[in-house]
Design a protein around this motif. Structure first.
Motif, PDB file in Angstrom:
ATOM      1  N   LEU A  36      -3.759   3.719   1.810  1.00  0.00           N
ATOM      2  CA  LEU A  36      -4.118   2.799   2.540  1.00  0.00           C
ATOM      3  C   LEU A  36      -4.891   1.827   1.527  1.00  0.00           C
ATOM      4  O   LEU A  36      -5.735   0.990   1.972  1.00  0.00           O
ATOM      5  CB  LEU A  36      -5.321   3.233   3.593  1.00  0.00           C
ATOM      6  CG  LEU A  36      -4.800   3.919   4.717  1.00  0.00           C
ATOM      7  CD1 LEU A  36      -5.753   4.260   5.892  1.00  0.00           C
ATOM      8  CD2 LEU A  36      -3.387   3.439   5.256  1.00  0.00           C
ATOM      9  N   TRP A  44       0.781  -1.143  -0.264  1.00  0.00           N
ATOM     10  CA  TRP A  44       0.154   0.056   0.065  1.00  0.00           C
ATOM     11  C   TRP A  44       0.931   1.269  -0.070  1.00  0.00           C
ATOM     12  O   TRP A  44       2.124   1.251   0.102  1.00  0.00           O
ATOM     13  CB  TRP A  44      -0.817   0.162   1.302  1.00  0.00           C
ATOM     14  CG  TRP A  44      -1.945  -0.984   1.383  1.00  0.00           C
ATOM     15  CD1 TRP A  44      -2.325  -2.000   0.205  1.00  0.00           C
ATOM     16  CD2 TRP A  44      -2.842  -1.196   2.244  1.00  0.00           C
ATOM     17  NE1 TRP A  44      -3.241  -2.748   0.777  1.00  0.00           N
ATOM     18  CE2 TRP A  44      -3.771  -2.217   1.760  1.00  0.00           C
ATOM     19  CE3 TRP A  44      -3.060  -0.705   3.540  1.00  0.00           C
ATOM     20  CZ2 TRP A  44      -4.708  -2.857   2.860  1.00  0.00           C
ATOM     21  CZ3 TRP A  44      -4.243  -1.417   4.501  1.00  0.00           C
ATOM     22  CH2 TRP A  44      -4.728  -2.395   3.973  1.00  0.00           C
ATOM     23  N   LYS A  66     -11.717   1.584   6.730  1.00  0.00           N
ATOM     24  CA  LYS A  66     -10.448   2.328   6.521  1.00  0.00           C
ATOM     25  C   LYS A  66     -10.929   3.847   6.711  1.00  0.00           C
ATOM     26  O   LYS A  66     -10.136   4.655   7.471  1.00  0.00           O
ATOM     27  CB  LYS A  66      -9.867   2.352   5.083  1.00  0.00           C
ATOM     28  CG  LYS A  66      -9.125   0.913   5.065  1.00  0.00           C
ATOM     29  CD  LYS A  66      -8.484   0.646   3.692  1.00  0.00           C
ATOM     30  CE  LYS A  66      -8.023  -0.829   3.606  1.00  0.00           C
ATOM     31  NZ  LYS A  66      -7.833  -0.894   2.114  1.00  0.00           N
ATOM     32  N   THR A 112      -7.389   7.519   2.178  1.00  0.00           N
ATOM     33  CA  THR A 112      -7.377   5.853   1.974  1.00  0.00           C
ATOM     34  C   THR A 112      -6.996   5.520   0.669  1.00  0.00           C
ATOM     35  O   THR A 112      -6.458   4.444   0.356  1.00  0.00           O
ATOM     36  CB  THR A 112      -9.112   5.512   2.435  1.00  0.00           C
ATOM     37  OG1 THR A 112      -9.320   6.086   3.504  1.00  0.00           O
ATOM     38  CG2 THR A 112      -9.294   3.921   2.266  1.00  0.00           C
TER      39      THR A 112
END
Lengths: 361, 168
Positions: free
Chosen positions: A271, A202, A310, A267
């Motif tokens: 993420l 990520w 998330k 995100t």
């Protein structure tokens, strides 16, 4: 063509309703969480037929209160701008959600369905453009109020937001150099790889510094503590001084919407968006015999849920920060943005570019 | 069909906004109309498949530069009617020449375009995206780009010199 248009409208409606409801819930979460951190009980008085439901009805009472209150409009030469300003901020903040990829594509009865209103090649730039336009609501609102305190407040807010917007965009460049795309779906897909078969690659793993910079700049951009000088409800007079009733509510609600927006962007870029670790298109793959077959619908739902979890986690972190740190002084705020965040972001860009070039990623 | 509706709406909006930006007495109101003009132009860029340019138009012009306009006007506390009064005869003359040159440019552009019917054909895939624009900028137009970078650097240094003068 009509079916496509209808699905687009439905998706847009779903995203809009989802964001607005989530924003409403956040007003309650904020109150409850601050109460938790200050050892209080928090909002729990509103009830329907004796049911209090942890104070969740306060969301409704807040709305009713905002709409029912008398609206005071100051004597100003620019009444239209004054009335329009909260909705400029509101409209553009919501428009940025059009490019957020809440879920991957799913083929249902021959149609590609995805919870993303639009997927342009320049997706991330659209989000930044809309965030930039949203600042006008604050500037014009403060100016049209015909009040020197509101004007000063709006100039303070604008200076802060345009300063941190630069840092925000600069922090995002590092990961973009690695993903080599601005398309939001593509950014998420690029984060689906595993390092050595176990570590999800990520953005936060590849670009930890950029992640921190982006989150800090994002908190400042949304006027959160410790960067809440533009509002500082009880201590500093802000740009929204002359606003009352639902127009004040719109400004306040825009903050919650922008907070969700920053969490969504973080995100997506850092993420892994809707990626679930070790979940491939056909189920979990943990290496070797450890595998779990799942249907496409289940995978799609899991990924949609992952995005939501998330975002919630990020918002919770931002709220924790809010009730932990004291507020910056104005000069500290400016020098922190320009002399610390921005040079670090530039350094990150240069180092990332060199590494990408050398390793030919 | 949808493209044509969008085109006519935003083309009309950009012209009306530009006109209002020039005629409004209050500088802040003028800038608001200029923002509206820049935003409509960005929509027209999207219709012409210049997506990257459209995004940059909104981020840089509508977002950053005009925000600075608003900011400076508020800083200087300009009141209604304080700008737009050209008393200097020399400046008026220069303005007239500039206006005539722009009119001449308009004339040749409209004449050169010929009779247009409907929308121009669709651009090739990838045209106007960030990658295509970037490749052009850093290969064919590298020297103008570098010159522009130097110009911006000079402007930044100049701004620093001007800002630092009073403190030291």
């Amino acid at each position: 063509m009509w079916i496509e248009l209808l699905t687009k409208v439905l998706i847009a409606g779903a995203v809009l309703t989802g964001i607005l409801s989530f924003g409403g819930v956040l007003t309650w979460v904020e109150r409850k969480q601050s109460a938790l951190m200050q050892d209080r009980i928090g909002a729990n008085r509103a009830s329907i037929l004796g049911f209090r439901l942890l104070g969740l009805f306060h969301i409704m009472t807040d709305g009713i209160k905002m709409f029912a209150k008398e609206e005071f409009i100051p004597r100003t030469d620019h009444r239209v701008l004054f009335l329009l300003a909260p909705f400029i901020a509101w409209l553009f903040s919501l428009a940025a959600f059009a490019v957020i990829p809440f879920s991957p594509e799913l083929t249902v009865a021959g149609y590609q369905v995805t919870l993303q209103v639009a997927n342009p090649e320049i997706g991330l730039l659209v989000a930044f453009a809309m965030m930039g336009m949203a600042i006008y609501g604050v500037v014009l609102g403060g100016w049209a109020s015909n009040n020197n305190y509101a004007l000063l407040g709006s100039m303070r807010a604008t200076a802060q937001m345009i300063s941190y917007e630069v840092a925000l965009a600069a922090a995002a460049v590092g990961p973009l150099l690695i993903y080599r795309t601005l398309n939001m779906q593509e950014i998420v897909i690029r984060q689906g790889q595993l390092y050595n078969g176990w570590l999800p690659l990520w953005g936060i793993v590849l670009q930890p510094l950029a992640f921190l910079l982006f989150l800090v700049a994002g908190a400042a951009e949304t006027k959160r503590v410790p960067f809440d000088l533009p509002e500082g409800e009880s201590e500093i007079i802000g740009f929204n001084l002359e606003y009352s009733s639902m127009r004040f509510g719109a400004f306040m609600f825009t903050d919650f919407i922008e907070k969700i927006l920053v969490a969504c962007l973080t995100t997506t870029i850092f993420l892994g968006g809707w990626q679930v670790p070790w979940l491939a298109d056909d189920g979990f793959r943990l290496g070797g015999a450890l595998a779990l077959e799942l249907g496409p619908m289940v995978v799609w739902l899991l990924r949609l849920a992952a995005f939501g979890i998330k975002v919630c986690a990020l918002i919770y972190v931002l709220m924790l920060v809010r009730w932990t740190l004291p507020r910056f002084r104005y000069d500290q705020l400016m020098s922190f943005g320009w002399k610390f965040l921005l040079p670090l972001a530039f350094l990150n860009i240069i180092v990332t570019a060199a590494v990408v070039l050398v390793l030919n990623l | 069909m949808a493209e044509q509706i969008f085109f006519y709406f935003f083309a009309a909006l950009s012209i009306v906004s530009a006109f209002l930006a020039v005629t409004r007495k209050n500088p802040v109101v003028s800038v608001v109309w200029l923002i509206s003009c820049m935003f409509s132009l960005a929509v027209i860029y999207v219709i012409l498949s210049a997506f990257f340019l459209a995004a940059v138009q909104v981020i840089v012009y509508a977002g950053a530069i005009l925000m600075l306009f608003v900011f400076v006007i508020m800083m200087l506390n300009l009141k209604t009617g304080m700008v737009g009064q050209l008393r200097n005869l020399g400046l008026k003359f220069v303005g007239l020449i500039a206006a005539l040159l722009i009119l001449r440019q308009f004339y040749s552009a409209i004449k050169g375009a010929g009779a247009m019917t409907g929308l121009p054909p669709r651009a090739a895939a990838g045209f106007g995206e960030a990658a295509a624009v970037g490749k052009l900028l850093y290969s064919q137009y590298i020297y103008p780009l570098e010159l522009m970078a130097v110009l911006l650097l000079v402007a930044i240094v100049g701004a620093l010199v001007l800002a630092g003068k009073e403190q030291s």
